[in-house]
Design a protein around this motif. Structure first.
Motif, PDB file in Angstrom:
ATOM      1  N   ALA A 183       6.988  64.429  26.360  1.00  0.00           N
ATOM      2  CA  ALA A 183       6.774  65.278  25.187  1.00  0.00           C
ATOM      3  C   ALA A 183       6.421  64.432  23.967  1.00  0.00           C
ATOM      4  O   ALA A 183       5.526  64.785  23.191  1.00  0.00           O
ATOM      5  CB  ALA A 183       8.010  66.128  24.909  1.00  0.00           C
ATOM      6  N   GLU A 184       7.090  63.298  23.796  1.00  0.00           N
ATOM      7  CA  GLU A 184       6.811  62.408  22.673  1.00  0.00           C
ATOM      8  C   GLU A 184       5.384  61.850  22.759  1.00  0.00           C
ATOM      9  O   GLU A 184       4.665  61.802  21.764  1.00  0.00           O
ATOM     10  CB  GLU A 184       7.814  61.263  22.647  1.00  0.00           C
ATOM     11  CG  GLU A 184       7.636  60.326  21.480  1.00  0.00           C
ATOM     12  CD  GLU A 184       8.652  59.194  21.492  1.00  0.00           C
ATOM     13  OE1 GLU A 184       8.281  58.100  21.029  1.00  0.00           O
ATOM     14  OE2 GLU A 184       9.781  59.399  21.973  1.00  0.00           O
ATOM     15  N   GLY A 185       4.967  61.439  23.958  1.00  0.00           N
ATOM     16  CA  GLY A 185       3.616  60.926  24.144  1.00  0.00           C
ATOM     17  C   GLY A 185       2.561  61.983  23.875  1.00  0.00           C
ATOM     18  O   GLY A 185       1.559  61.717  23.204  1.00  0.00           O
ATOM     19  N   MET A 186       2.790  63.183  24.381  1.00  0.00           N
ATOM     20  CA  MET A 186       1.835  64.275  24.159  1.00  0.00           C
ATOM     21  C   MET A 186       1.738  64.598  22.665  1.00  0.00           C
ATOM     22  O   MET A 186       0.649  64.831  22.140  1.00  0.00           O
ATOM     23  CB  MET A 186       2.245  65.505  24.963  1.00  0.00           C
ATOM     24  CG  MET A 186       2.057  65.312  26.463  1.00  0.00           C
ATOM     25  SD  MET A 186       2.695  66.676  27.447  1.00  0.00           S
ATOM     26  CE  MET A 186       1.551  67.962  27.031  1.00  0.00           C
ATOM     27  N   ARG A 187       2.866  64.575  21.990  1.00  0.00           N
ATOM     28  CA  ARG A 187       2.886  64.840  20.554  1.00  0.00           C
ATOM     29  C   ARG A 187       2.121  63.740  19.797  1.00  0.00           C
ATOM     30  O   ARG A 187       1.339  64.018  18.886  1.00  0.00           O
ATOM     31  CB  ARG A 187       4.333  64.949  20.066  1.00  0.00           C
ATOM     32  CG  ARG A 187       4.506  65.458  18.672  1.00  0.00           C
ATOM     33  CD  ARG A 187       5.960  65.759  18.282  1.00  0.00           C
ATOM     34  NE  ARG A 187       6.971  64.895  18.885  1.00  0.00           N
ATOM     35  CZ  ARG A 187       7.744  65.235  19.940  1.00  0.00           C
ATOM     36  NH1 ARG A 187       7.602  66.411  20.515  1.00  0.00           N
ATOM     37  NH2 ARG A 187       8.643  64.402  20.409  1.00  0.00           N
ATOM     38  N   ALA A 188       2.327  62.476  20.194  1.00  0.00           N
ATOM     39  CA  ALA A 188       1.658  61.357  19.535  1.00  0.00           C
ATOM     40  C   ALA A 188       0.140  61.457  19.708  1.00  0.00           C
ATOM     41  O   ALA A 188      -0.615  61.249  18.746  1.00  0.00           O
ATOM     42  CB  ALA A 188       2.166  60.033  20.086  1.00  0.00           C
ATOM     43  N   PHE A 189      -0.326  61.772  20.919  1.00  0.00           N
ATOM     44  CA  PHE A 189      -1.761  61.913  21.152  1.00  0.00           C
ATOM     45  C   PHE A 189      -2.328  63.109  20.385  1.00  0.00           C
ATOM     46  O   PHE A 189      -3.421  63.035  19.828  1.00  0.00           O
ATOM     47  CB  PHE A 189      -2.063  62.048  22.644  1.00  0.00           C
ATOM     48  CG  PHE A 189      -2.194  60.721  23.341  1.00  0.00           C
ATOM     49  CD1 PHE A 189      -3.360  59.982  23.248  1.00  0.00           C
ATOM     50  CD2 PHE A 189      -1.148  60.216  24.089  1.00  0.00           C
ATOM     51  CE1 PHE A 189      -3.491  58.762  23.879  1.00  0.00           C
ATOM     52  CE2 PHE A 189      -1.262  58.993  24.728  1.00  0.00           C
ATOM     53  CZ  PHE A 189      -2.440  58.264  24.621  1.00  0.00           C
ATOM     54  N   ASP A 190      -1.576  64.205  20.331  1.00  0.00           N
ATOM     55  CA  ASP A 190      -2.024  65.381  19.594  1.00  0.00           C
ATOM     56  C   ASP A 190      -2.135  65.071  18.099  1.00  0.00           C
ATOM     57  O   ASP A 190      -3.132  65.411  17.466  1.00  0.00           O
ATOM     58  CB  ASP A 190      -1.057  66.547  19.833  1.00  0.00           C
ATOM     59  CG  ASP A 190      -1.574  67.843  19.254  1.00  0.00           C
ATOM     60  OD1 ASP A 190      -2.704  68.251  19.607  1.00  0.00           O
ATOM     61  OD2 ASP A 190      -0.845  68.451  18.439  1.00  0.00           O
ATOM     62  N   ASP A 191      -1.132  64.399  17.552  1.00  0.00           N
ATOM     63  CA  ASP A 191      -1.165  64.021  16.135  1.00  0.00           C
ATOM     64  C   ASP A 191      -2.348  63.096  15.840  1.00  0.00           C
ATOM     65  O   ASP A 191      -3.020  63.235  14.823  1.00  0.00           O
ATOM     66  CB  ASP A 191       0.140  63.328  15.719  1.00  0.00           C
ATOM     67  CG  ASP A 191       1.328  64.268  15.671  1.00  0.00           C
ATOM     68  OD1 ASP A 191       1.136  65.510  15.724  1.00  0.00           O
ATOM     69  OD2 ASP A 191       2.470  63.759  15.602  1.00  0.00           O
ATOM     70  N   TYR A 192      -2.589  62.150  16.730  1.00  0.00           N
ATOM     71  CA  TYR A 192      -3.689  61.200  16.552  1.00  0.00           C
ATOM     72  C   TYR A 192      -5.039  61.920  16.568  1.00  0.00           C
ATOM     73  O   TYR A 192      -5.882  61.710  15.690  1.00  0.00           O
ATOM     74  CB  TYR A 192      -3.622  60.125  17.634  1.00  0.00           C
ATOM     75  CG  TYR A 192      -4.674  59.045  17.506  1.00  0.00           C
ATOM     76  CD1 TYR A 192      -4.723  58.213  16.396  1.00  0.00           C
ATOM     77  CD2 TYR A 192      -5.619  58.853  18.500  1.00  0.00           C
ATOM     78  CE1 TYR A 192      -5.688  57.217  16.276  1.00  0.00           C
ATOM     79  CE2 TYR A 192      -6.577  57.860  18.391  1.00  0.00           C
ATOM     80  CZ  TYR A 192      -6.608  57.048  17.273  1.00  0.00           C
ATOM     81  OH  TYR A 192      -7.558  56.068  17.165  1.00  0.00           O
ATOM     82  N   ALA A 193      -5.235  62.793  17.539  1.00  0.00           N
ATOM     83  CA  ALA A 193      -6.495  63.539  17.635  1.00  0.00           C
ATOM     84  C   ALA A 193      -6.696  64.405  16.396  1.00  0.00           C
ATOM     85  O   ALA A 193      -7.807  64.481  15.849  1.00  0.00           O
ATOM     86  CB  ALA A 193      -6.513  64.394  18.901  1.00  0.00           C
ATOM     87  N   LYS A 194      -5.628  65.033  15.931  1.00  0.00           N
ATOM     88  CA  LYS A 194      -5.738  65.882  14.737  1.00  0.00           C
ATOM     89  C   LYS A 194      -6.041  65.053  13.494  1.00  0.00           C
ATOM     90  O   LYS A 194      -6.780  65.504  12.616  1.00  0.00           O
ATOM     91  CB  LYS A 194      -4.472  66.709  14.568  1.00  0.00           C
ATOM     92  CG  LYS A 194      -4.392  67.830  15.589  1.00  0.00           C
ATOM     93  CD  LYS A 194      -3.111  68.622  15.477  1.00  0.00           C
ATOM     94  CE  LYS A 194      -3.112  69.752  16.503  1.00  0.00           C
ATOM     95  NZ  LYS A 194      -1.828  70.437  16.578  1.00  0.00           N
ATOM     96  N   ALA A 195      -5.497  63.854  13.403  1.00  0.00           N
ATOM     97  CA  ALA A 195      -5.789  62.969  12.260  1.00  0.00           C
ATOM     98  C   ALA A 195      -7.255  62.548  12.273  1.00  0.00           C
ATOM     99  O   ALA A 195      -7.916  62.540  11.218  1.00  0.00           O
ATOM    100  CB  ALA A 195      -4.875  61.744  12.281  1.00  0.00           C
TER     101      ALA A 195
END
Length: 128
Positions: free
Chosen positions: A23-35
């Protein structure tokens, strides 16, 4: 300039990671893509299937060779890509260093030499 960020990291299954780390990894990738998207520089992002389902093609002496599974036998595999468009390599480095796998793998930055757009190749020949 257009750059592809190639994300290399050790492959792990969801079971290997555990639900919290996944979940943490998926959140990190999602945040990065959104940035990247919010900055207006994201052109595409892709997460690849595991290397175990890779198919590699080669031709040797006119014969097509098909190999299932990864060609490279390494600890780290190509796990995904982000294509960004920024002013220069310094900006690409700034964004690449924010990619989640920088902490546990490697992020390779490769500039685009040519690309196929609207039925034609655009750009320059690859730098040697």
């Amino acid at each position: 300039m257009r750059y592809t960020l190639l994300l290399h990291y050790p492959e792990m299954t969801a079971d290997d990671l555990g639900p919290e780390a996944l979940a943490e990894g998926m959140r990190a990738f999602d945040d990065y893509a959104k940035a990247l998207e919010a900055a207006g520089i994201l052109r595409s992002a892709e997460v690849l299937q595991p290397s175990a389902v890779t198919t590699t093609l080669r031709e040797r002496d006119g014969e097509l060779l098909v190999q299932d599974g990864p060609f490279a036998d390494t600890r780290e595999q190509l796990g995904g890509t982000f294509v960004i468009e920024v002013d220069d390599l310094d900006h690409a480095i700034e964004w690449a260093r924010q990619a989640p796998p920088i902490a546990w793998g490697a992020v390779e930055i490769r500039s685009t030499a040519t690309r196929f757009v609207d039925g034609a190749w655009q750009g320059t020949a690859p730098v040697q």
